[in-house]
Write a protein that holds these residues in place. Sequence first.
Motif, short mmCIF file in Angstrom:
data_model
loop_
_atom_site.label_atom_id
_atom_site.label_comp_id
_atom_site.label_asym_id
_atom_site.label_seq_id
_atom_site.Cartn_x
_atom_site.Cartn_y
_atom_site.Cartn_z
N LEU A 195 0.92 -1.19 -0.05
CA LEU A 195 0.09 0.12 -0.05
C LEU A 195 0.88 1.28 -0.06
N VAL A 196 2.01 1.36 0.68
CA VAL A 196 2.74 2.56 0.92
C VAL A 196 3.80 2.67 -0.31
N PRO A 249 5.30 3.87 -3.56
CA PRO A 249 4.85 4.89 -4.60
C PRO A 249 5.25 4.30 -5.69
N PHE A 250 5.81 3.32 -6.18
CA PHE A 250 6.17 2.95 -7.09
C PHE A 250 5.70 1.32 -7.77
N SER A 296 10.32 3.66 2.36
CA SER A 296 9.21 4.01 3.10
C SER A 296 8.35 2.42 3.53
N VAL A 344 9.87 0.17 4.39
CA VAL A 344 10.52 -0.50 5.37
C VAL A 344 10.09 0.11 7.00
N ALA A 359 7.30 1.23 7.54
CA ALA A 359 6.03 0.95 7.52
C ALA A 359 5.74 -0.43 8.07
#
Lengths: 592, 141
Positions: free
Chosen positions: A532-533, A535-536, A562, A564, A566
């Motif tokens: 989910l987090v 961005p790519f 990100s 990691v 999360a």
Amino acid sequence: MEKAHISRSQKLAGDRQIRRQTAGFGNPARANCDLPRIGVFVCHCGNNIGGVVRVPEVVEYARTLPDVAYAEDNMYSCSEEGLSSIKESIVRHKLNRVIVASCTPRTHEPLFKRACEEAGLNKYLFEFVNIREHCSWIHMHAPDEATEKAKALVRMGVAKARYLEPQEEFQSDVYPAALVIGGGVAGMTAALNLANQGFVVHLVEREAELGGLLRGVNKVFPTYEDAGEFLAPLIQQVENHPRITTYLRSEVESVEGFIGHFQVRVTNGHREAEFEVGTVIVATGAQEFKPYGYYGYPMLPNVVTPLELEEMLKKGFEFPRNVVMINCVGARIAERPYCGRFCCTAALKNAVLIKERDPRAKVYILQRDVMAYGEHIERHYRRAMELGVRFIRYSLDRPPEVVGVRQAREVKVFHQLIGKELTLPADLVVLVTPLVPQPDSEKLSRMLKVPRGSEGFFLEAHLKLRPIEFATDGIYLCGSARYPSNIIESVSQAYAASAKAATPMRQGFVQVEAITAFSDEHLCTGCGTCVLVCPFSAIELRVGENGQKSWVNATQCKGCGSCVAACPNGAMQQRGFTDRQVLSMVEALVSS
Amino acid sequence: MEKSADGFKPKILAFCCNWCSYAGADLAGVSRLQMPSDFRVIRVMCSARVSPEWVIKALAGGVDGVMVLGCHIGDCHYISGNHRAKKRFALLKEMLGYLGINPARLYVDWVSASEGARFQQIVTEFVETVKELGPHHGPEG
């Protein structure tokens, strides 16, 4: 190709699972089978570091740190001598981790990593410690504190280095197209050079026409060619080139992505264009400083700026008899300390033009210094003197005074050398001003995430070693966007920037830093938070023998980390920035 | 609790992202902007990499103040990493109180690559704040 990457990343992730331990403040476990043998190289950087930080003391301190097998200081670690010393020490002392404490990784990391590789050490076993930008330069008047800080930073670097692991890099393809921002001489030259090599070029120009500042110039120095005649063929070549798309009256709205794949949006206010490029060249130029409030400008109609004079000359106006040029207006003052670099040349050029056309004309150049360096400019300086142009030196303590109510009639100046005030008749006063940065360069700087210097011009990666590129890969720089540059300089910088930009595009790929995320299958519960987090869209859940687990596509991963932060289970880690590596630095900061 | 004790040298940690705030810190250096020496920078690629756990462990382990500095909102090199960081640390700030840590010991802000002076200002002010808060040892208000 894809498959090879997957198997390689899986193999790396697999290797990692065996080694992984819960991160924290616990006893440092060995990162590798080998015991760490850390080499610490502390750079004096001439006086830049050594003039503030007591480098030998830092070296002595480094020798006391755990697992440091060798430490030395270098006058310049980045010099040939410094690099050879690092390479020799790696071999002689069997070093398997290397730390250089010097400047910033943003400029010098590749150099030292390469040295490690040349000595047979995986370059990911290198750690950079910044004791110049982040220490000696910002604590110049506190040598004790700076020395203590340098020691602490080295201690933190050593702590992290103990957990460094060798990594393997991936390749990422580079889209063979470039964005050139700015259609002046620099931008057009760069665009043509790239297009002639077979690359697609998108050239964005804010004005309705190509040509930039040169459009307003009468004759070019030192050839006295008509600027229009010089520009026309260049513009024509650009406009007719099948691989160059020109966007006039347009501005770049956004640039996102990385070297190889930048997504660009350009708008002209009505329509938007979107395209992809592999590299970006900034050639946005500069503008003339308008000296409002200086010497009666703009109230007195016969007090003009150099570009206004050029415009008058272009229109073929009747020359007045008495011309006074005041140099360094708004330049080399506290508010704007830099030298405009070619304003003197432009003044000399026009002085010679005026005197050659009408030898009876009186031309005075009021100066604080004449920058007439090199062959051509010096020759013109002499030529101007021979023609009878008079140079009068003034000082900022007693600046000249323009006298006149509805228009300037005379200029009073205190002649520094003869020590008395002169009154010069003036039919035309030219305020010779420098170029200043584009007012919206801040916006572009933020969009591209590239820095500007204190004067507001763009700042290259390194003043001497990397003058036409930014520290951010894939973004290059030429012309007056960096500092006021004449045509010769703009053209050569444009060739350099476009050659630099062509390298990754010609090669078709760049090595991607191995700072990607990877997941430990034993800790992953398959919750999907990382998916989910990201961005790519680089992470997916895959069902295998042990159930649903996250899997990182290393070619898609850009290494932000990100996921990691999360991950609720500590299953996700980032190469080079693992919890253990960073927390060991935190721990080292606390222990003193 | 001792407040702004004379000679108190706080231990301050600054997590800086590679693309903006670290570059801003570099620019501050290149511009020779002088500031207190009480902070240490740890470079990460993105402010989104900074685990709240790191901040807690740092503050619990004896660090007096932590800064997390990323790109300005909208400018993240990784599209939306700083949005994540912003949300995470807003939440963490609320949580710190429950852990007995003064939330003022965590400072989150944005510094672009061209804002050397802003980096200098932020660091100087935060060092002052932490000095006023005094050394961090154990639960506090």
